[in-house]
Structures are given as structure tokens and as C-alpha cells.
Design an enzyme around this catalytic site. Sequence first.
Site, short mmCIF file in Angstrom:
data_model
loop_
_atom_site.label_atom_id
_atom_site.label_comp_id
_atom_site.label_asym_id
_atom_site.label_seq_id
_atom_site.Cartn_x
_atom_site.Cartn_y
_atom_site.Cartn_z
N ILE A 1 42.80 37.04 -6.05
CA ILE A 1 41.78 36.25 -6.74
C ILE A 1 41.80 34.82 -6.22
CG2 ILE A 1 40.86 35.53 -8.95
CD1 ILE A 1 40.91 38.60 -8.39
N THR A 2 40.75 34.44 -5.50
CA THR A 2 40.58 33.06 -5.08
C THR A 2 40.36 32.20 -6.32
OG1 THR A 2 39.59 33.75 -2.99
CG2 THR A 2 39.20 31.48 -3.66
N GLY B 1 44.55 24.84 25.67
CA GLY B 1 45.82 25.16 26.30
C GLY B 1 46.99 24.99 25.34
N GLU C 1 35.57 39.90 0.87
CA GLU C 1 34.22 40.39 0.54
C GLU C 1 33.91 41.72 1.23
OE1 GLU C 1 32.59 39.01 -1.75
OE2 GLU C 1 33.27 36.95 -1.84
#
Length: 390
Positions: free
Chosen positions: A165-166, A346, A370
Site C-alpha cells: 500500500i503506497t 559511464g 498497477e
Amino acid sequence: MSDRAPQWVERRLPTEESSQLVALVRDIAQREITPRAAEEEEAGRFPREVFTLLSESGLLGLPYDSAHGGGDQPYEVYLQVLEELSAARLTVGLGVSVHSLACHALAGYGTKGQQTEHLPAMLSGGLLGAYCLSEPASGSDAASLVTKAVRDGEDWVITGTKAWITHGGIADFYTVLARTGVEGPRGITAFLVPGDAPGLGAAVPEKKMGMKGSPTAQLHFDGVRVPDARRIGEEGQGFAIALSALDSGRLGIAACAIGVAQAALNEALGYATGRKQFGRPIADFQGLRFMLADMATRIEAGRALYLEAARLRDAGRPFSRQAAMAKLFCTDAAMQVTVDAVQVLGGYGYTQDFPVERLMREAKVLQIVEGTNQIQRMVIARHLAGPESR
């Protein structure tokens, strides 16, 4: 290093108002987000004050009705705002996308009374939302979720665990999908749960490869009581509501991905035009010039794809297939572009002194959230060839 200016996107916006809106977002990003992004991500700090500023500026409810505090903006505009925010810091861009996803159920399926009571604070009152569908044992197979909501008089009692859960543990409200009936998609119902509800607790946030400033955590529902007045839609309608939200959410992720890719290209261009080897800028060498050309082409193609899907949505036409395509292509493009940006720089690209290594780590999660990109391919194929034979 080069003094070359960042490569700003020449956007084709539908109105002068929307052009001014994106210019405002870009200004906020330059002043308030980008300068602290690297330091705060390394420290794992969530920029709550930035979300407060975005709310005060009317930027947390852009695609919703102004009658409830939204911005009345089409998705074509809203997604380009997400792209700008994500180019500055993915924690912010993705956070806005998740907040919008959390508002979708109530805005699209809530009663007028529910919308009047809750939406103004959610859209422009400083609140932050989260979306609770996934569980420890049901990610891609969301219809198999087991978190239960049991009716008790005028309340529902929710028990179970949500995962990945964000904003888990810091959100002010959660849109929660729970099982109220039979197994499968028809037994799922949506609820609006306050962040401070008794019995609701969050685990220690996950230790992630990237987006360290954005907390991702399990949520534990230990007999959380929610009034029936906070049930969204009809009983058993929750999975349909979730799928509707995910179509729009996938477009948000696509836009976030292009923002990350654009930021990586800007860094690569600045470095390549300023870094000299064999007496001339490395951007003069054909091998590197072709790499930059491919990076720019992937970004332009992805942007065109998500905008076409957004315009279909704005026109009220079906867009599920195009949303899956946009999510798939844009996130794969972001992964490739950020890997190439590290290569352009690089050895320096592999160090934390330059942002491209962070952008590469952040791009990876966009291929997963999602709906994984493997799921997106299944969705697209189903639209093309019909359901799989059993």
C-alpha cells in the site's frame, strides 16, 4: 559538465488555461521538489509539505468535478501534470496518481450525499489518500482477496491484511476492497476507511530498491468498524469499481514513467554535450548519438500513446486496451531509457553523484505496480483475441 539547459517538453495543451497550469506545476517542481529530491530519497523522507502545497494549489484533484473541490481538467491535461511532477521526483508524481486513484471510487460511484460530505476535503482540503486492493496472497489475482467485511447492524467490521500500500500508515483515508459475499469478483465491496480508524495499523514500511521516500507498507485491519454510510456503491460492486479505477490508474503510471524517462534523457544530454573525450564532446560520436536518438524516440512514442488513451477517456469512449498498452509501453520505455542514461554517463552514471542511477532504480517499480506488464499483455491479448480457452 555542461551548462546546457534542461530539455523542456513542448506540450500541445487544449487551452491557454491548461498551458498556464502546466507552467505553474513546472515552476513548483523547479523550486520545491527537484532541489531536495536526491537528498530526501536517500534519507527515505516523505515530502508531506509538498502534497500540502499541491493541495492548496488545486493540484490534487485535477480530473474531478469543481463542485466538490476538483479542477475540472481532462485526463489529457492531468496526465501531463503527472509527467512534470514525476520528472522532478517520482515519489511526488506517483503519490498524486495514487491519491487520485483513491478518490476515484467515491467520485464515480458514491452517492451525492457521500460526495458532498467527503470529496471537498479529499480533493482540495489537504488530505492524502491510499488505495487498498492487493493482499499478501492476491496481487495480480485481485479477485481472490480474503480481507472480510461482515455486517453488524449499521456497521461493517473489516478484518484482514492489505499489502503493497503506497502511503500505507500515513494516509488520511483508504479506499478499501473487502469480501462481503461469495468467492470471486462478485463478492467484493468498496469502503472509505478513515486513516485513524480504531483497529487499523500499519507494518514497518518495506525496504525498497527505489522510491525510498514513498512509504509502502502492509495494513492490518483488526475488527475495524466502518459505518454503512461509508460503503461505496452497492454490495458486490467493488470489483467492478476497482477495475474502473485501475484503467485510469494505469494511465497515471504511464505518464509517471515518461516523466522519469524524460528526466533521464535530460541528464544524459547535458552530460554528453559537456563531457569531452579525444578532444571533442562525446555527443559527437555516432554510437552515442544513436543511443540518444533511440531514447528520445521511445519517450515521444510513449507520450503519444498515453495521450491518445487519455483523449479516448475524455471523449467517453472505451480505453481499457489503450490504457494497458500505454502502461506496458511507457514503463518498458522508462526502464530502457534509464539504463541507457546510466550507460551514457559511464562510471559516473553508476554513482549517486548523478541522478540517473536513482532514476533507473525507480523505473523498475513502474513495470510492476498497477498490474505487472505481464498482466497488461494478457489484458491486451484478451481485447484482441478474446478470453483464453479453458
